[in-house]
Design a protein around this motif. Structure first.
Motif: not given
Ligand code: SAM
Length: 290
Positions: A136-161
């Protein structure tokens, strides 16, 4: 040095959950620590129990209402370790894309060009060591590298956060919701968000799936859900409905062989696979509108 004893029970989730609830309800539990994990399909589980001294196993199983014929039990001493030193030392830092997930004692090991996520090893899931969190962290990093910039995010099943904190650090302007079915995970995410200086960006609350007034009408640019294949399949339609146009969903908790089944459930809900990662046999899917 203290010798610890460990019991591992594998079997039907409902039987193990009842045993876990009995342990939770005991004023003076005979065990030092225990945790319940869901594994595979159909809902099977693993109950891990630690004891400070060798227990009488049959009496213990009877106390927690577990029938030996219904579960596979393995039991034995853990190798002698200096547990105090180990717990102080915490877990080794883990690198995932631009992120390094680390304990308090390793803050100085985060290279300047990386983004540190401070997570203390505790009862909730998500120290970055598991292939699903890493994916998940790597997928998030790849999205950011493609200039994906969300205004709203949900972490469903956040565990430690860990994932919500990563999102808050990457996108400080975004509004981030983090939810978990487990009240302890909610507390841990709040505490970790505080330690990472992002508490003000996160709304952390208890919810089973989307069963919360906070999630009923909410829509998100990015939904992160590292739960398991079964719940993810069941939540496909609801999750797809909560994604804004142009949004992305990152799903994990799928064994590699379960990924196609989950992808098919989401295709029926209108989302197609736009990327995937696999670590240690666990697949992470990135989904976009089809
Ligand atoms: C595998 S852990 C993921 C933790 C963290 N997001 C990570 O990636 O490391 C799954 C988490 O989902 C939570 N969970 C399981 N089923 C859920 C459900 N139906 N609704 C909300 N949370 C759920 C569990 O309590 C657990 O904390």
């Amino acid at each position: 040095m203290t010798a610890l004893w460990r019991l591992e029970a594998l079997g039907p989730m409902d039987a193990l959950k009842a045993a876990n609830d009995r342990l939770d309800a005991m004023d003076e539990p005979p065990a030092l620590a225990w945790s319940l994990f869901e594994q595979g399909e159909p809902a099977r589980g693993r109950l891990d129990v630690l004891f400070a001294a060798q227990p009488k196993i049959d009496a213990f199983l009877a106390d927690i209402g577990l029938d030996r014929d219904a579960v596979d039990v393995s039991f034995g001493p853990l190798p002698e370790e200096d547990w105090v030193r180990l717990s102080l030392q915490g877990l080794a830092p883990v690198e995932a894309g631009r992120f390094v997930v680390h304990g308090a004692h390793d803050a100085d090991k985060v290279p300047a060009e990386k983004t540190g996520i401070l997570i203390e090893a505790g009862p909730a899931f998500g120290t970055g060591h598991h292939g699903t969190t890493k994916g998940c962290l790597i997928a998030v990093d790849r999205l950011a590298a493609k200039d994906f910039a969300p205004h709203s995010v949900l972490d469903l099943g956040c565990g430690t956060g860990a994932l919500a904190i990563a999102a808050a650090k990457l996108w400080p302007e975004a509004v981030i919701a983090a939810s978990d079915i487990d009240s302890e995970a909610v507390l841990e995410t709040r505490s970790n968000a505080e330690k990472n200086g992002v508490a003000g960006h996160l709304d952390v609350f208890e919810a089973d799936g989307f069963e919360s007034p906070k999630l009923e009408h909410a829509r998100f640019d990015l939904i992160l859900a590292n739960i398991l294949a079964g719940p993810l399949e069941r939540l496909a339609r609801q999750l797809a409905e909560r994604l804004k146009p142009g949004g992305r969903a990152i799903l994990s908790g799928l064994l590699d062989e379960q990924a196609e089944r989950v992808a098919t459930a989401y295709a029926k809900a209108g989302l197609k696979v736009a990327g995937r990662e696999s670590f240690d046999g666990w697949t992470t899917l990135v989904l976009a509108e089809g």
